[in-house]
Design a protein around this motif. Sequence first.
Motif, mmCIF file in Angstrom:
data_model
loop_
_atom_site.group_PDB
_atom_site.id
_atom_site.type_symbol
_atom_site.label_atom_id
_atom_site.label_comp_id
_atom_site.label_asym_id
_atom_site.label_seq_id
_atom_site.Cartn_x
_atom_site.Cartn_y
_atom_site.Cartn_z
ATOM 1 N N LEU A 104 0.842 -1.197 0.000
ATOM 2 C CA LEU A 104 0.106 -0.041 -0.016
ATOM 3 C C LEU A 104 0.804 1.172 -0.037
ATOM 4 O O LEU A 104 1.917 1.464 0.687
ATOM 5 N N LEU A 105 0.518 1.958 -0.759
ATOM 6 C CA LEU A 105 1.377 3.508 -0.944
ATOM 7 C C LEU A 105 0.427 4.654 -0.432
ATOM 8 O O LEU A 105 -0.721 4.587 -0.493
ATOM 9 N N PRO A 106 1.139 5.395 0.709
ATOM 10 C CA PRO A 106 0.239 6.379 1.276
ATOM 11 C C PRO A 106 0.006 7.646 0.174
ATOM 12 O O PRO A 106 0.748 7.767 -0.676
ATOM 13 N N THR A 107 -1.237 7.923 0.150
ATOM 14 C CA THR A 107 -1.446 9.114 -0.763
ATOM 15 C C THR A 107 -2.034 10.355 -0.017
ATOM 16 O O THR A 107 -2.356 10.228 1.120
ATOM 17 N N GLU A 108 -2.349 11.447 -0.760
ATOM 18 C CA GLU A 108 -3.088 12.518 -0.048
ATOM 19 C C GLU A 108 -4.402 12.101 0.480
ATOM 20 O O GLU A 108 -4.841 12.547 1.520
ATOM 21 N N LYS A 109 -5.085 11.122 -0.242
ATOM 22 C CA LYS A 109 -6.367 10.823 0.213
ATOM 23 C C LYS A 109 -6.460 9.685 1.022
ATOM 24 O O LYS A 109 -7.509 9.155 1.678
ATOM 25 N N GLY A 110 -5.391 8.749 1.188
ATOM 26 C CA GLY A 110 -5.478 7.617 1.990
ATOM 27 C C GLY A 110 -4.409 6.649 1.663
ATOM 28 O O GLY A 110 -3.107 6.854 1.785
ATOM 29 N N ALA A 111 -4.832 5.594 0.965
ATOM 30 C CA ALA A 111 -3.894 4.629 0.332
ATOM 31 C C ALA A 111 -4.170 4.111 -1.068
ATOM 32 O O ALA A 111 -5.245 3.796 -1.132
ATOM 33 N N SER A 112 -3.122 3.550 -1.874
ATOM 34 C CA SER A 112 -3.548 2.994 -2.872
ATOM 35 C C SER A 112 -2.678 1.633 -2.994
ATOM 36 O O SER A 112 -1.574 1.629 -2.552
ATOM 37 N N LEU A 113 -3.218 0.786 -3.766
ATOM 38 C CA LEU A 113 -2.635 -0.728 -3.748
ATOM 39 C C LEU A 113 -1.635 -0.673 -4.883
ATOM 40 O O LEU A 113 -2.086 -0.474 -6.094
ATOM 41 N N LEU A 114 -0.236 -0.811 -4.848
ATOM 42 C CA LEU A 114 0.570 -0.816 -5.920
ATOM 43 C C LEU A 114 0.729 -2.320 -6.533
ATOM 44 O O LEU A 114 1.412 -3.159 -5.470
ATOM 45 N N ILE A 115 0.257 -2.921 -7.422
ATOM 46 C CA ILE A 115 0.441 -4.277 -7.877
ATOM 47 C C ILE A 115 0.915 -4.392 -9.158
ATOM 48 O O ILE A 115 0.367 -3.993 -10.204
ATOM 49 N N ASP A 116 2.022 -5.089 -9.665
ATOM 50 C CA ASP A 116 3.035 -5.792 -8.881
ATOM 51 C C ASP A 116 4.168 -4.990 -8.554
ATOM 52 O O ASP A 116 4.527 -3.984 -9.129
ATOM 53 N N CYS A 117 4.871 -5.315 -7.682
ATOM 54 C CA CYS A 117 6.221 -4.339 -7.135
ATOM 55 C C CYS A 117 7.340 -5.375 -6.783
ATOM 56 O O CYS A 117 7.905 -5.067 -5.684
ATOM 57 N N GLY A 118 7.532 -6.305 -7.449
ATOM 58 C CA GLY A 118 8.723 -7.127 -7.163
ATOM 59 C C GLY A 118 8.791 -8.528 -7.176
ATOM 60 O O GLY A 118 9.682 -9.118 -7.268
ATOM 61 N N ALA A 119 7.640 -9.107 -7.502
ATOM 62 C CA ALA A 119 7.718 -10.615 -7.538
ATOM 63 C C ALA A 119 8.325 -11.284 -8.923
ATOM 64 O O ALA A 119 8.871 -12.242 -9.098
#
Lengths: 337, 337
Positions: free
Chosen positions: B133-148
């Motif tokens: 989950l990335l923090p944003t101005e409004k809350g959080a967004s899910l970043l998918i995929d990020c390393g697998a």
Amino acid sequence: MQELVRVAVDAMGGDNAPLEIVKGAVEALELRKDLKVILVGPEETVRAELKKYSYDEARVEVVNASEVIEMAEPPVQAIRTKKDSSIVVAMKLVKNGEADAFVGAGSTGAVLVGGQLIVGRLKGVERPPLAPLLPTEKGASLLIDCGANVDARPSHLVQFAKMGSIYMENVMGIQNPRVAIVNIGAEEEKGNALVKETFPLLKECKDINFIGSIEARDIPSGYADVIVCEAFAGNIILKLYEGVGATLISMVKKGMMTSLRSKIGALLVKPALKQTLKRFDTSQYGGAPMLGLKGLVVKTHGSSKAVEVRNSIIQCVTFTEQRMNDKIKAGIQAEEN
Amino acid sequence: MQELVRVAVDAMGGDNAPLEIVKGAVEALELRKDLKVILVGPEETVRAELKKYSYDEARVEVVNASEVIEMAEPPVQAIRTKKDSSIVVAMKLVKNGEADAFVGAGSTGAVLVGGQLIVGRLKGVERPPLAPLLPTEKGASLLIDCGANVDARPSHLVQFAKMGSIYMENVMGIQNPRVAIVNIGAEEEKGNALVKETFPLLKECKDINFIGSIEARDIPSGYADVIVCEAFAGNIILKLYEGVGATLISMVKKGMMTSLRSKIGALLVKPALKQTLKRFDTSQYGGAPMLGLKGLVVKTHGSSKAVEVRNSIIQCVTFTEQRMNDKIKAGIQAEEN
């Protein structure tokens, strides 16, 4: 008399054209006496803007162009059909040797396509990259490539590394610039197929100072001077840089307005904070050069104000006086032999 | 009595193991009465740490593992040869149904490889993505995929979009989450080959709320809830997020120490600023889940302190109680039919 560097400026490009473009051009003329500016756009409009200022008239030329390429137009079609647009007319001046460089704040796509189709590539250059300077804690790093070519091949990245290295050494005055490739880990065996193939080629390059991989986390601290990647990754890096910076700064400002105590504090820290954040502002370095063309093409931000236009024009003077294109040609050819 | 969610925790993973890991586990037990923690590591070491706290002993188990996988070890080899390492032993508990989830702060590579080789993929899942989950101005967004998985195919990205959407809806409680694909421009015809091929497939997906492309610039503002990309791009986004944030915050802090005036101001803004920056801190959400496995695997940052470990463990409880894997299986199979 010293020979003048002739910069053709798209007077109609970007959100603040022609006002800020003409203003920036006049400011550049004031700062560099070895500069001539060729403003390209509808003659009457441009002359009306110029009338607001006093400047050395001998070093300004206005070249008429009746059309304007809009931001949303498909670039290839726009460049091919709008023969009398300010971008096409200005780039033809570079192609024909009537100008040394082009500066434009209009459609990135149109500037990149025009650079390739009108100005043309230097012999031996496979793909001309767009290479903006990123502010870092220590100064600035060159991000190369950042928008000109997606789905690049390893040989392109090797050329980017060489051109970027020459740029940082000659235009930014950095001795033996450190070159790194964007990767997802420090080890040589990490990365996607493109990086894995490119890494050993960069290691073999004798005329660059290759320091290995750079993780995105280490870019803002200034770990490398030349940051090599293909354009899709470069575009993400450039835009996220802007996005995280803007969001954090706006959150810090809002955060300081939450209580009377912090409001008073905000007044006191404001001047120091402004100074700090200025150092992290991408606009200070002027636009992004498109390297490897028969002439220099500089793309400045669509929202550019006079200061960015001025800095972009001045960048062209340094670039031309340093005979950068001769050096790039020599660098690329050395690699081929 | 309510059934307990059983979380196997690698007590030896990360820079602050075992101290902060065991502390975080004890904190999680305090917060969730429906949780059982299985601490995996050298039994004496783990029990010595546990002695520092008082906790509900009925809900803690210690499983012995004599080996530790180091950060620098090649992941595949480490997982295959260190059969008695804390990662391998803990993951086997998940595989054998003795635990519902795994939490680890050790080598990312080893956790990802272990997830695939030991825990194993759910039927129909082509590749299990890592989704922080990335923090944003409004809350959080899910970043998918990020390393697998690097060099992904369009069908993988479509599954990422579906799994991410299910996660945001069920674990984060976001109705009809907005799904976007990372691109270098807003128009459908932009992008590299992978994005161009994936875009129309996402448009056709009826069970996600696909809103089109997202430029990296718009990620921090919270423009989308699920941000789909292949792992190389995702890794750049995650790490640059951390890097730009850390550099800017350190520059702001230094900037405020440059004059007496700004030093006094800094004292006044400090509490408000701390509150603001906390909202932009990635650690608040716990670790990154690896989705699409027969059990949940959560990777927390190598530098995790007790608070991140605690949040990661609690995330596993929500995930398991929401029967996320049944929902992911249903979502993936719906797509196949």
